[in-house]
Write a protein that holds these residues in place. Structure first.
Motif, short mmCIF file in Angstrom:
data_model
loop_
_atom_site.label_atom_id
_atom_site.label_comp_id
_atom_site.label_asym_id
_atom_site.label_seq_id
_atom_site.Cartn_x
_atom_site.Cartn_y
_atom_site.Cartn_z
N GLN A 146 0.81 -1.21 0.00
CA GLN A 146 0.00 0.00 0.00
C GLN A 146 0.85 1.27 0.00
OE1 GLN A 146 -3.27 -0.43 -0.43
NE2 GLN A 146 -2.80 -2.62 -0.38
N SER A 147 2.15 1.21 0.40
CA SER A 147 2.97 2.39 0.54
C SER A 147 3.67 2.73 -0.76
CB SER A 147 4.01 2.16 1.64
OG SER A 147 4.84 1.07 1.30
N PHE A 178 4.45 5.02 -4.54
CA PHE A 178 3.79 5.12 -5.84
C PHE A 178 4.08 3.86 -6.67
CE2 PHE A 178 4.19 9.43 -4.39
CZ PHE A 178 3.08 10.09 -4.88
N GLU A 179 3.26 3.68 -7.70
CA GLU A 179 3.46 2.57 -8.63
C GLU A 179 3.63 3.11 -10.05
OE1 GLU A 179 0.19 -0.04 -9.13
OE2 GLU A 179 1.27 -1.41 -10.46
N GLU A 205 8.12 9.96 -4.73
CA GLU A 205 7.75 11.04 -5.65
C GLU A 205 9.00 11.66 -6.26
OE1 GLU A 205 5.04 15.15 -5.57
OE2 GLU A 205 5.47 14.05 -3.73
N ASP A 259 -1.29 11.10 -8.64
CA ASP A 259 -1.94 9.80 -8.53
C ASP A 259 -0.96 8.74 -8.03
OD1 ASP A 259 -3.83 10.35 -11.57
OD2 ASP A 259 -4.26 10.91 -9.49
N LYS A 260 -1.49 7.83 -7.23
CA LYS A 260 -0.66 6.77 -6.68
C LYS A 260 -0.16 5.80 -7.74
CE LYS A 260 -0.29 7.23 -2.17
NZ LYS A 260 1.04 7.21 -1.48
#
Length: 816
Positions: free
Chosen positions: A20-21, A23-24, A73, A97-98
């Motif tokens: 969950q942590s 960015f992708e 980021e 956006d993630k």
């Protein structure tokens, strides 16, 4: 079982929380011309003015997809590398956006013009993908002129003996799949299929030594999946040729490929004539229970058979639209032969029927065999994120009809003389239907579920008619050697797998349910009818991890089963001339716990290296026992075979696989395995222990000189191997060949010498304390022989990698 489920659930929870942590960054890599998604592309996420700071590295999967998780980021660059393609650098900004989907990134092939020929890079011959070891047959010039049997010999850990029996790491209970589905062929049909199928029609062979729940849990030998060529580029291509050997063998063939933007079709047809010959020498001693000698037998056999066979193989695919595709395949392989043999037996009886018995037996048979298969596979993609469903229907059939005459003459005992007419027939077919569904439950994970139903039918008839009155040629049925049986089999399998990725770590857990039912009936012996069913649950867990330096690690666990088949459970006795065989209704399934760990590394400007270690522990392992006993029908002590649960066994070992690629004109492949086997079983109220340390080496060399001449050399060695009361002699051979391309590749010629020094002789020794003996086997297939071949090609060479006998790597084109 509960502990396994709890561990899997805990690992899934940890992975999902960690995912969950951050960015992708994800995307897909495809060929700029064909649009085909590219696997095994090295994708690097880098920063810095010189682009030398590597943040993460991933490799694209079979669908060309890649994904970086837990990215901070900032501004980055994507560097893409695949041998034979340009290396683009794409800037990406990770903010907001993630999930950042960069879409489809295209790679352009590098090319080098050689007159009218354009040569593009090849895929590696050996690759690794999770639980699979991939052998890209279409990229291996050493086997393009052979059959599927030759290709299987080059797959890591796989062996095919002269009779067509397939083993993986020395274990024969291997599941053979074709185009991602179980072949469901009986032993005879599978052997014929492997011998007739051209190696050039195979795209790749997937060796799965420790299969997940996606695959059948049957057997402890793993799964071998043979994937044929179906994806073909535009235009058409035609080739034909002739192969011949000194065995002798003569095989004309032809191949045709046609394709456009939507459809692709490939057809291959061949005819083959062989003159099969072998010589067998054997001897044995039979002991009574008090260790007194019962009999001593010596035997020599000479066999010869002109063998005619053919085959037609068809593959087709249709890309209906961007979301729907249809695949179809079919084939047939008839054969017919007229065999003759003579066998001399010399037997001395020391107990019952005391005396010397010598006799000569002549056999002559006419045989017609044939088989066919067909399949249909439909797949629908709901999106490009892996959400898809597929349905398939397939079937195969195999039949045989044999008739012949057997004459035995004894100089001392006229009562042993006989004249028999022998007739037998066999017909089997299998129908298989399956449904598979995959849905992503998370950007990093997916769930796959599937079900498969199977029905099989087998009819077998065998009768011996003995001449009783020479004057008018009257034959009577030998009721003791008459068999009329029918077997129905039903199977139903379901599975579920869950796969989750976090960065370079991937976990795949699964559970499989398998049910099988047999109904075995004898028209001539109803008392031997029987029914049996088996059901079980089989978990699996696979873990993989990839580092920035291109190291790949894997660890897996599976539980597998070997269920007895219908004929192994019957009480029906099948009598031969001087022996008999019987089933065992008390036979229990054999369960295996398998653990495997491995490391592989792709080394730039070198190739790859891989090491695998495995540990298999089996309970109630069963094997075929050869023993002796007094039989009232024969009136003396004779040999017999019966399947038994031999007890517990351990099978552990390690494998080394090295590929060295020197630019594009030379490659060296080395494969070695070290295997330790230990088993313990009870026999005649005594405990026996068997231990065997077995090793094998295989070295292949390929080189291309002067742009037109290819050189192939291979060396093989396998040490002696020991099983239940049987020891096989060592195996070693050296093969070599040359191939030349002329007239801008319109014409190809090749010559190969198999077993150059004529070293290879097959033999085994029986160490049963009541039935010691030995046998030596030499055939035209295992001895030295020379093969020659010629190939003509017309059309677009970019299609040739999809034909049966083409030898141009994918991407090569010639304009005509």
């Amino acid at each position: 079982m509960k502990r396994v489920i709890l561990v899997v659930w805990w690992m899934m929870s940890v992975v999902m929380v960690l995912a969950q942590s951050g960015f992708e960054v994800k995307g897909v890599v495809a060929d700029s011309l064909s649009g085909e998604r590219l696997s095994y592309v090295r994708v690097g996420l880098v920063t810095g003015d010189s682009l030398q700071h590597v943040v993460a590295v991933e490799f694209t999967g079979e669908e060309g997809a890649f994904s970086f998780k837990g990215i901070s980021e900032g501004d980055y660059f994507l560097k893409l590398f695949l041998m034979g393609y340009d290396m683009p650098i794409i800037p990406v900004s990770v903010r907001g956006d993630k999930v950042l989907n960069v879409g489809t990134l295209t790679l352009k092939k590098q090319s080098q013009s050689l007159e009218e020929v354009t040569v593009a890079a090849q895929k590696p011959v050996y690759m690794f993908d999770g639980e699979k070891t991939l052998y890209n047959v279409s990229e291996d010039p050493m086997v393009q002129n052979g059959t599927a049997s030759d290709a299987l010999q080059n797959a890591p850990g796989v062996e095919v003996d002269v009779e067509g029996n397939i083993t993986l790491r020395g274990v024969s209970s291997v599941e053979i799949w074709i185009n991602n589905k179980p072949s469901n062929m009986n032993e005879a049909a599978l052997k014929n299929f492997i011998k007739e199928m051209p190696a050039g029609s195979i795209e790749k062979i997937e060796v799965i030594t420790n299969p997940s729940a996606r695959y059948s849990a049957k057997g402890k030998g793993g799964v071998i999946n043979i994937v044929t060529n179906t994806k073909i580029k535009k235009n058409n291509f035609f080739s034909f040729g002739m192969n011949a050997t000194t065995m002798p063998n003569l095989s004309p063939w032809l191949s045709y490929v046609w394709a456009n933007e939507k459809w692709s079709i490939s057809v291959y047809a061949q005819y083959s004539y062989n003159q099969n010959r072998y010589f067998l020498e054997a001897a044995d001693t039979k002991f009574a229970e008090n260790n007194d000698t019962a009999s001593v037998t010596k035997q020599k056999t000479i066999y010869s058979s002109p063998f005619h066979s053919g085959g037609v193989f068809f593959n087709s695919s249709c890309q209906i639209d961007s979301a729907n595709a249809l695949y179809m395949w079919a084939g047939g392989y008839p054969s017919w032969n007229k065999s003759s043999s003579s066998r001399f037996d010399s037997r001395h009886e020391y107990r019952e029927m005391i005396g010397q018995y010598d006799y000569l037996t002549y056999n002559q048979y006419d045989a017609l065999h044939g088989g066919g298969y067909a399949g249909l596979w439909y797949t629908h993609q709901f999106n490009n994120q892996g959400h898809e469903i597929s349905a398939n229907l397939s079937g195969n059939a195999y039949g045989s009809s044999d008739q012949g005459e057997q004459i035995r003459v004894s100089p001392q005992h006229e009562d042993l003389d006989y004249n028999r007419q022998i007739r037998s027939s066999y017909l089997s077919y299998t129908l298989d239907a399956g449904l598979d569904y995959t849905i992503p439950y998370h950007p990093d994970g997916e769930i796959s579920i599937g079900t498969e139903a199977m029905y099989s039918s087998n009819d077998e008839m065998s009768r011996h008619d003995t001449l009783v009155r020479f004057s008018d040629g009257v034959y009577n049925l030998d009721s003791m050697r008459f068999k009329d049986s029918h077997i129905d089999g039903v199977g139903w399998d379901t599975y579920i797998t869950l796969q989750h990725r976090f960065g370079r770590f991937t976990m795949k857990a699964g559970l499989r349910s398998e049910y099988v039912f047999y109904d075995h009936r004898y028209a001539n012996s109803p008392k031997d009818n029987g029914r049996k069913h088996y059901w079980g649950l089989y978990p699996s867990l696979h873990l993989t991890y990839t580092t920035e330096s291109m190291d790949n690690f894997k660890l897996s666990y599976t539980r597998r089963v070997s269920n007895p088949d219908a004929e192994e459970l019957t009480t029906f006795i099948e009598y031969d001339d001087d022996s008999y065989s019987v089933g065992n209704p008390a036979l229990r399934p054999a369960y295996t716990n398998a653990v495997e760990a491995g490391w592989t590394r792709f080394i730039p400007k070198f190739g790859n290296i891989g090491i695998t270690a495995y540990f298999n522990n089996t309970k109630d392992e069963y094997n075929s026992l050869m023993d002796v006993a007094f039989n009232p029908y024969f009136g003396r002590i004779v040999s017999y075979s019966m399947p038994i649960n031999a007890g517990k066994s351990l099978n552990t070992g390690a494998e080394l696989n090295v590929t060295y690629q020197l630019k594009a004109f030379m490659s060296i492949r080395f494969y070695a395995t070290l295997q330790y086997m230990k088993s313990q079983f009870e026999f005649r109220d005594e405990i026996y222990k068997v231990q065997n340390l077995r090793y094998q080496f295989r070295l292949n060399f390929w080189a291309k000189v002067w742009k037109v001449l290819e050189i192939n050399l291979s060396a093989n060695y396998r040490s002696k191997s020991k099983t239940l009361f049987t020891t096989e002699r060592p195996f070693y051979t050296i093969n070599g060949g040359l191939r030349v391309e002329l007239w801008k590749r319109l014409l190809a010629l090749h010559v190969n010498v198999n077993n150059i020094f004529n070293w290879n002789k097959n033999g085994e020794t029986s160490e049963n304390p009541y039935y010691p003996g030995f046998s030596t086997y030499m055939s035209s297939w295992s001895g030295r022989y020379i093969s020659l071949g010629i190939t003509f090609r017309f059309g677009k060479m970019e299609l040739e990698a999809q034909t049966a006998r083409g030898n141009v790597p994918t991407g090569e084109t010639i304009s005509r």
